[in-house]
Enzyme design. Structure first.
Site, PDB file in Angstrom:
ATOM      1  N   GLN A  77       0.841  -1.196   0.000  1.00 43.94           N
ATOM      2  CA  GLN A  77       0.000   0.000   0.000  1.00 43.94           C
ATOM      3  C   GLN A  77       0.872   1.240   0.000  1.00 43.94           C
ATOM      4  O   GLN A  77       2.033   1.199   0.394  1.00 43.94           O
ATOM      5  CB  GLN A  77      -0.849   0.011   1.286  1.00 43.94           C
ATOM      6  CG  GLN A  77      -1.849  -1.112   1.359  1.00 43.94           C
ATOM      7  CD  GLN A  77      -3.203  -0.705   0.855  1.00 43.94           C
ATOM      8  OE1 GLN A  77      -3.318   0.226   0.072  1.00 43.94           O
ATOM      9  NE2 GLN A  77      -4.241  -1.389   1.278  1.00 43.94           N
ATOM     10  N   CYS A  78       0.264   2.347  -0.367  1.00 39.76           N
ATOM     11  CA  CYS A  78       0.928   3.643  -0.342  1.00 39.76           C
ATOM     12  C   CYS A  78       1.509   3.889   1.057  1.00 39.76           C
ATOM     13  O   CYS A  78       0.807   3.644   2.037  1.00 39.76           O
ATOM     14  CB  CYS A  78      -0.087   4.726  -0.677  1.00 39.76           C
ATOM     15  SG  CYS A  78       0.519   6.388  -0.568  1.00 39.76           S
ATOM     16  N   PRO A  79       2.727   4.362   1.243  1.00 41.39           N
ATOM     17  CA  PRO A  79       3.696   4.773   0.220  1.00 41.39           C
ATOM     18  C   PRO A  79       4.695   3.685  -0.137  1.00 41.39           C
ATOM     19  O   PRO A  79       5.761   4.000  -0.660  1.00 41.39           O
ATOM     20  CB  PRO A  79       4.404   5.940   0.911  1.00 41.39           C
ATOM     21  CG  PRO A  79       4.455   5.521   2.348  1.00 41.39           C
ATOM     22  CD  PRO A  79       3.254   4.644   2.591  1.00 41.39           C
TER      23      PRO A  79
END
Lengths: 158, 77
Positions: B15-17
């Site tokens: 997932q981000c980041p």
């Protein structure tokens, strides 16, 4: 002004807000930016090492220490905290969805060279000693912050 | 003669980041002219990698998506 510089003030010790701060900080570092995070007031609790103990605290300083979350694993949520059930649910969801957990994020932030500065004045007011903070944290004051902020393209207060 | 290398980063499931930090780390190891291919399942990556390349001045050679996997090919500036 340098566009490749960012500063973030972490004032809050709410887990959700701290997460946002670290996502932006690590993201910026991954974009090649130089990032400095300033931890002040409640934000200092993020940097408290649960395993470390500081000596030479007064009675009131010890009281403060007991009442505030000791380290990143103990942070409450700004909403839906429900006496600690909220953060546990949130952590469960994060693990399930493979979102990086805060302790890991802090480690990554340090690996990416993000500078973390603890505010000396609020440390003093809240009775937090350098000996109880995680390794790699610097101590600084308002001039340190302003010096960095006046050079940076983005400055956030969280 | 300069020998160019190609790298592959599997950032699927992150997932981000996560994806851009993985990309950043690999790019730091690469030499100018090297090509890095990265595969990501986070739907935000399509826009993120464009911004990332623009900001870091690396060249986005291709960007495609199939079966929920975004595949980007980037040349180090």
């Amino acid at each position: 002004m340098r566009e490749d510089k960012k500063t973030i003030i972490v004032f809050s010790n709410d887990m959700d807000k701290v997460m946002a701060a670290f996502v932006i900080a690590t993201g910026a570092a991954a974009m090649g930016d130089e990032v400095t995070m300033f931890f002040t007031f409640w934000g200092l609790n993020v940097l408290r090492d649960a395993k470390k103990k500081a000596s030479g605290k007064s009675f009131l300083e010890r009281m403060f220490g007991v009442m505030m979350p000791k380290g990143v694993e103990k942070l409450p949520l700004s909403k839906m905290n429900f006496l600690g059930i909220g953060p546990r649910l949130m952590k469960y969801m994060m693990r399930k969805k493979n979102v990086m957990m805060l302790p890991e994020m802090i480690k990554q932030a340090q690996e990416l060279g993000i500078k973390m500065v603890a505010c000396s004045m609020s440390m003093d007011v809240m009775g937090i000693k350098k000996d109880e903070l995680i390794d790699g944290v610097e101590i600084g004051g308002v001039a340190t912050y302003l010096g960095e902020a006046s050079e940076a393209g983005v400055n956030l207060f969280i | 003669m300069l020998k160019l290398a190609e790298y592959f980063v599997d950032a699927k499931g992150l997932q981000c980041p996560g994806p851009i930090t993985q990309l950043f780390k690999q790019m730091k190891e690469a030499q100018s002219g090297d090509i890095v291919t990265i595969e990501v399942t986070d739907p935000a990556f399509k826009r993120d990698v464009e911004s990332w390349c623009k900001k870091t001045k690396n060249e986005l050679l291709s960007l495609e998506e199939s079966n929920g996997v975004i595949r980007a090919k980037i040349k180090k500036a």
